[in-house]
Motif scaffolding. Structure first.
Motif, PDB file in Angstrom:
ATOM      1  N   ARG A   1       3.052   3.768   3.205  1.00 26.42           N
ATOM      2  CA  ARG A   1       1.680   4.246   2.708  1.00 26.42           C
ATOM      3  C   ARG A   1       1.000   3.776   2.010  1.00 26.42           C
ATOM      4  O   ARG A   1      -0.267   3.461   1.892  1.00 26.42           O
ATOM      5  CB  ARG A   1       1.618   5.846   2.787  1.00 26.42           C
ATOM      6  CG  ARG A   1       2.690   6.185   1.641  1.00 26.42           C
ATOM      7  CD  ARG A   1       2.934   7.628   1.700  1.00 26.42           C
ATOM      8  NE  ARG A   1       3.744   8.294   0.527  1.00 26.42           N
ATOM      9  CZ  ARG A   1       5.264   8.249   0.869  1.00 26.42           C
ATOM     10  NH1 ARG A   1       5.637   7.768   2.075  1.00 26.42           N
ATOM     11  NH2 ARG A   1       6.061   8.652  -0.046  1.00 26.42           N
ATOM     12  N   ALA A   2       1.865   3.301   0.973  1.00 31.54           N
ATOM     13  CA  ALA A   2       1.376   2.182  -0.101  1.00 31.54           C
ATOM     14  C   ALA A   2       0.532   1.136   0.207  1.00 31.54           C
ATOM     15  O   ALA A   2      -0.486   0.701  -0.347  1.00 31.54           O
ATOM     16  CB  ALA A   2       2.244   2.131  -1.138  1.00 31.54           C
ATOM     17  N   ASP A   3       1.536   0.289   1.250  1.00 28.21           N
ATOM     18  CA  ASP A   3       0.823  -0.925   1.619  1.00 28.21           C
ATOM     19  C   ASP A   3      -0.315  -0.660   2.617  1.00 28.21           C
ATOM     20  O   ASP A   3      -1.569  -1.314   2.387  1.00 28.21           O
ATOM     21  CB  ASP A   3       1.965  -1.650   2.569  1.00 28.21           C
ATOM     22  CG  ASP A   3       3.147  -1.643   1.722  1.00 28.21           C
ATOM     23  OD1 ASP A   3       3.347  -2.548   0.968  1.00 28.21           O
ATOM     24  OD2 ASP A   3       3.996  -0.850   2.108  1.00 28.21           O
ATOM     25  N   ILE A   4      -0.487   0.393   3.380  1.00 28.46           N
ATOM     26  CA  ILE A   4      -1.572   0.675   4.336  1.00 28.46           C
ATOM     27  C   ILE A   4      -2.771   0.983   3.130  1.00 28.46           C
ATOM     28  O   ILE A   4      -3.808   0.427   3.271  1.00 28.46           O
ATOM     29  CB  ILE A   4      -1.539   1.826   5.215  1.00 28.46           C
ATOM     30  CG1 ILE A   4      -0.634   1.265   6.257  1.00 28.46           C
ATOM     31  CG2 ILE A   4      -2.809   2.429   5.377  1.00 28.46           C
ATOM     32  CD1 ILE A   4      -1.425   0.465   7.213  1.00 28.46           C
ATOM     33  N   ALA A   5      -2.487   1.828   2.138  1.00 30.99           N
ATOM     34  CA  ALA A   5      -3.658   2.334   1.097  1.00 30.99           C
ATOM     35  C   ALA A   5      -4.117   0.855   0.478  1.00 30.99           C
ATOM     36  O   ALA A   5      -5.188   0.941   0.184  1.00 30.99           O
ATOM     37  CB  ALA A   5      -3.068   3.208   0.196  1.00 30.99           C
TER      38      ALA A   5
ATOM     39  N   LEU B   1      -0.617  -6.936  -1.639  1.00 33.29           N
ATOM     40  CA  LEU B   1       0.256  -6.082  -1.479  1.00 33.29           C
ATOM     41  C   LEU B   1       1.183  -5.507  -2.526  1.00 33.29           C
ATOM     42  O   LEU B   1       1.555  -6.235  -3.445  1.00 33.29           O
ATOM     43  CB  LEU B   1       1.448  -6.901  -0.392  1.00 33.29           C
ATOM     44  CG  LEU B   1       2.404  -5.948   0.407  1.00 33.29           C
ATOM     45  CD1 LEU B   1       1.578  -5.233   1.499  1.00 33.29           C
ATOM     46  CD2 LEU B   1       3.354  -6.958   0.983  1.00 33.29           C
ATOM     47  N   PRO B   2       1.384  -4.342  -2.803  1.00 32.27           N
ATOM     48  CA  PRO B   2       1.813  -3.696  -4.019  1.00 32.27           C
ATOM     49  C   PRO B   2       3.435  -4.266  -4.275  1.00 32.27           C
ATOM     50  O   PRO B   2       4.147  -4.080  -3.267  1.00 32.27           O
ATOM     51  CB  PRO B   2       2.060  -2.294  -3.589  1.00 32.27           C
ATOM     52  CG  PRO B   2       0.701  -2.016  -2.668  1.00 32.27           C
ATOM     53  CD  PRO B   2       0.814  -2.991  -1.684  1.00 32.27           C
ATOM     54  N   ALA B   3       3.440  -4.934  -5.361  1.00 39.86           N
ATOM     55  CA  ALA B   3       4.641  -5.335  -5.629  1.00 39.86           C
ATOM     56  C   ALA B   3       5.478  -5.006  -6.934  1.00 39.86           C
ATOM     57  O   ALA B   3       6.677  -5.249  -7.103  1.00 39.86           O
ATOM     58  CB  ALA B   3       4.367  -7.180  -5.747  1.00 39.86           C
ATOM     59  N   THR B   4       4.827  -4.114  -7.729  1.00 40.64           N
ATOM     60  CA  THR B   4       5.486  -3.587  -8.691  1.00 40.64           C
ATOM     61  C   THR B   4       5.524  -2.050  -8.341  1.00 40.64           C
ATOM     62  O   THR B   4       4.917  -1.419  -7.787  1.00 40.64           O
ATOM     63  CB  THR B   4       4.684  -3.793 -10.009  1.00 40.64           C
ATOM     64  OG1 THR B   4       3.387  -3.264  -9.917  1.00 40.64           O
ATOM     65  CG2 THR B   4       4.554  -5.170 -10.170  1.00 40.64           C
TER      66      THR B   4
ATOM     67  N   LEU C   1       3.231   3.205  -6.982  1.00 42.05           N
ATOM     68  CA  LEU C   1       2.838   4.520  -7.349  1.00 42.05           C
ATOM     69  C   LEU C   1       1.451   4.946  -7.131  1.00 42.05           C
ATOM     70  O   LEU C   1       0.856   5.773  -6.659  1.00 42.05           O
ATOM     71  CB  LEU C   1       3.197   5.010  -8.683  1.00 42.05           C
ATOM     72  CG  LEU C   1       3.270   6.403  -8.957  1.00 42.05           C
ATOM     73  CD1 LEU C   1       3.952   7.366  -8.059  1.00 42.05           C
ATOM     74  CD2 LEU C   1       3.713   6.607 -10.634  1.00 42.05           C
ATOM     75  N   ARG C   2       0.549   3.815  -7.685  1.00 37.97           N
ATOM     76  CA  ARG C   2      -0.869   4.122  -7.471  1.00 37.97           C
ATOM     77  C   ARG C   2      -1.421   4.297  -6.093  1.00 37.97           C
ATOM     78  O   ARG C   2      -2.090   5.303  -5.961  1.00 37.97           O
ATOM     79  CB  ARG C   2      -1.520   2.989  -8.043  1.00 37.97           C
ATOM     80  CG  ARG C   2      -3.051   2.719  -8.257  1.00 37.97           C
ATOM     81  CD  ARG C   2      -3.792   1.795  -8.492  1.00 37.97           C
ATOM     82  NE  ARG C   2      -5.118   1.405  -7.987  1.00 37.97           N
ATOM     83  CZ  ARG C   2      -5.733   0.332  -7.860  1.00 37.97           C
ATOM     84  NH1 ARG C   2      -5.145  -0.865  -8.176  1.00 37.97           N
ATOM     85  NH2 ARG C   2      -7.091   0.071  -7.398  1.00 37.97           N
TER      86      ARG C   2
ATOM     87  N   ALA D   1      -2.902   7.380  -1.112  1.00 39.76           N
ATOM     88  CA  ALA D   1      -2.770   7.913   0.179  1.00 39.76           C
ATOM     89  C   ALA D   1      -2.400   9.497   0.305  1.00 39.76           C
ATOM     90  O   ALA D   1      -3.237   9.917   1.221  1.00 39.76           O
ATOM     91  CB  ALA D   1      -1.434   7.016   0.704  1.00 39.76           C
ATOM     92  N   LYS D   2      -1.974   9.846  -0.690  1.00 41.80           N
ATOM     93  CA  LYS D   2      -1.636  11.242  -0.721  1.00 41.80           C
ATOM     94  C   LYS D   2      -2.932  12.038  -0.664  1.00 41.80           C
ATOM     95  O   LYS D   2      -3.028  13.065   0.137  1.00 41.80           O
ATOM     96  CB  LYS D   2      -0.470  11.590  -1.492  1.00 41.80           C
ATOM     97  CG  LYS D   2      -0.249  13.074  -1.721  1.00 41.80           C
ATOM     98  CD  LYS D   2       0.912  13.541  -2.866  1.00 41.80           C
ATOM     99  CE  LYS D   2       1.022  15.017  -2.749  1.00 41.80           C
ATOM    100  NZ  LYS D   2       2.055  15.470  -3.987  1.00 41.80           N
ATOM    101  N   GLN D   3      -3.822  11.689  -1.533  1.00 43.12           N
ATOM    102  CA  GLN D   3      -4.821  12.246  -1.768  1.00 43.12           C
ATOM    103  C   GLN D   3      -5.863  12.308  -0.665  1.00 43.12           C
ATOM    104  O   GLN D   3      -6.547  13.157  -0.167  1.00 43.12           O
ATOM    105  CB  GLN D   3      -5.652  12.010  -3.083  1.00 43.12           C
ATOM    106  CG  GLN D   3      -4.766  12.215  -4.433  1.00 43.12           C
ATOM    107  CD  GLN D   3      -5.354  11.621  -5.485  1.00 43.12           C
ATOM    108  OE1 GLN D   3      -6.329  10.927  -5.354  1.00 43.12           O
ATOM    109  NE2 GLN D   3      -4.862  11.996  -6.722  1.00 43.12           N
ATOM    110  N   ARG D   4      -5.946  11.152   0.088  1.00 45.06           N
ATOM    111  CA  ARG D   4      -6.761  10.980   0.990  1.00 45.06           C
ATOM    112  C   ARG D   4      -6.311  11.423   2.513  1.00 45.06           C
ATOM    113  O   ARG D   4      -7.052  11.936   3.296  1.00 45.06           O
ATOM    114  CB  ARG D   4      -6.791   9.256   0.965  1.00 45.06           C
ATOM    115  CG  ARG D   4      -7.809   8.906   2.350  1.00 45.06           C
ATOM    116  CD  ARG D   4      -8.460   7.574   2.114  1.00 45.06           C
ATOM    117  NE  ARG D   4      -9.332   7.193   2.903  1.00 45.06           N
ATOM    118  CZ  ARG D   4     -10.175   6.045   2.978  1.00 45.06           C
ATOM    119  NH1 ARG D   4      -9.604   4.995   1.909  1.00 45.06           N
ATOM    120  NH2 ARG D   4     -11.104   5.822   3.910  1.00 45.06           N
TER     121      ARG D   4
END
Length: 367
Positions: free
Chosen positions: A237-241, A347-350, A355-356, A361-364
């Motif tokens: 979900r982080a990658d999609i977001a 792409l989130p790497a850290t 987490l951001r 994704a959770k909020q949306r």
């Protein structure tokens, strides 16, 4: 007058290559695809993923034809580079998805002759297409394949949450829509070809993205991502977001509804859920399947006469609306090429960036 019928289980007719008369009448999309392959043979790397036998029936004779499922590739051969795939024609009645991809392929091939930027991008990307997965269904003008099986209900996965009745997939009869196939039977040849193609061409890449082009749901265009059979949050979900954040900040005036498919309805047997679950066993690989669902109800709203045509429920029948549809979605296709090439930049790497985007994704989508 020749009519299209179901493929016979036993037949002694001579099986032949599909004829120009047949494609001109029933499958102009296949004729256009093969013309592109012939004209640009030096630029395209072409595979035949499967050959589907199809039968035409008349009062005096019957003929069986071979209908190929093609894969086209542009760009690099390096499997360590990101891979972007486009799929169309999974549902035979939804011709607009195949036509959109054929228009896009033709545009790319013309631009390769002069566009230095595109040539540079394709040195850093594997770009592949399967524009017409269900040629027999398209020739018949029906959603399912020639065996009456809905390919997007055909995987062995069962939904873990309650599905929409009938629409979510049924095993009652292939005479009814959304038929999944017999329980415990092998997947249909077209579905197996798609899964094998994804395994061969995409699962080895550090990042692979698929856009599967459909039509027929809602007044608004939608971009769906898994899950279709569960309301659980996507593992990536982080990658999609992050990808959606990039799209929306660079294209703030887009008109897509972007959501997990289960926000609209849940189904059994979704092929992208099935392949996504398989991708989770891969180490250090990210596989993001997306579905473009073109909102065909808007075409019907603007032209109510489309209600009297089954094809009109899924495709724009007025030429200028089809052209407008082509223009509207090219922005998304171009964005996916550029973002796939530059995936390491977004792409989130850290842990902090992941987490951001997980919170976003959770909020949306999963609040």
């Amino acid at each position: 007058m020749t009519e299209l019928g179901q493929p016979a289980k036993l037949s002694s007719e001579r099986i032949r290559r599909v004829s120009p008369d047949f494609t001109a009448r029933y499958l102009p999309e296949l004729a256009q695809l093969e013309q592109l392959i012939h004209t640009h043979a030096q630029q395209l790397k072409v595979r035949t993923l499967a050959v589907i036998e199809h039968q035409t029936v008349s009062q005096t004779s019957s003929q069986r034809y071979k209908l190929p499922i093609y894969s086209l590739r542009l760009g690099s051969d390096n499997p360590d580079l990101p891979t972007l795939a486009f799929v169309g024609g999974v549902h035979g009645v939804e011709r607009i998805g195949t036509r959109l991809l054929l228009t896009f392929i033709s545009s790319l091939l013309q631009r390769l002759q002069w566009d230095r930027g595109l040539n540079h991008e394709l040195q850093h990307l594997r770009l592949i297409f399967c524009p017409l997965l269900n040629p027999a269904g398209m020739a018949l003008g029906q959603r399912s394949n020639a065996n009456g099986v809905d390919l997007m209900r055909n995987s062995p996965d069962n939904a873990t949450d309650k599905v929409t009745w009938m629409v979510g997939g049924q095993r009652l009869s292939n005479r009814l829509p959304w038929y999944r196939g017999e329980e415990h039977s092998p997947m249909e040849a077209e579905a197996r070809a798609l899964c094998d193609w994804v395994h061969d061409e995409l699962f080895g890449s550090p990042l692979s993205i698929v856009l599967d082009c459909h039509s027929g749901f809602g007044l608004r265009d939608r971009i769906w991502f898994p899950m279709a059979g569960s309301r659980e949050p996507l593992q990536h979900r982080a990658d999609i977001a992050a990808l959606i954040h990039l799209f929306e900040t660079t294209n703030p005036h887009h008109n897509y509804i972007i959501e997990p498919q289960h926000h609209s309805y849940l189904t059994h047997g979704d092929l992208w859920d099935y392949l996504y679950h398989q991708s989770l066993s891969l180490e250090d690989k990210v596989f993001l399947p997306l579905t473009l669902e073109m909102g065909s109800w808007s075409w019907v709203k603007k032209n109510p006469r489309q209600l009297i045509s089954f094809m009109g429920l899924f495709n724009p029948l007025v030429p200028h609306r089809e052209k407008r549809t082509m223009r509207r979605h090219l922005l998304l296709l171009e964005f996916l090429i550029r973002s796939s090439c530059a995936y390491e930049a977004w792409l989130p790497a850290t842990p902090m960036s992941r987490l951001r985007y997980e919170m976003e994704a959770k909020q949306r989508w999963y609040g």
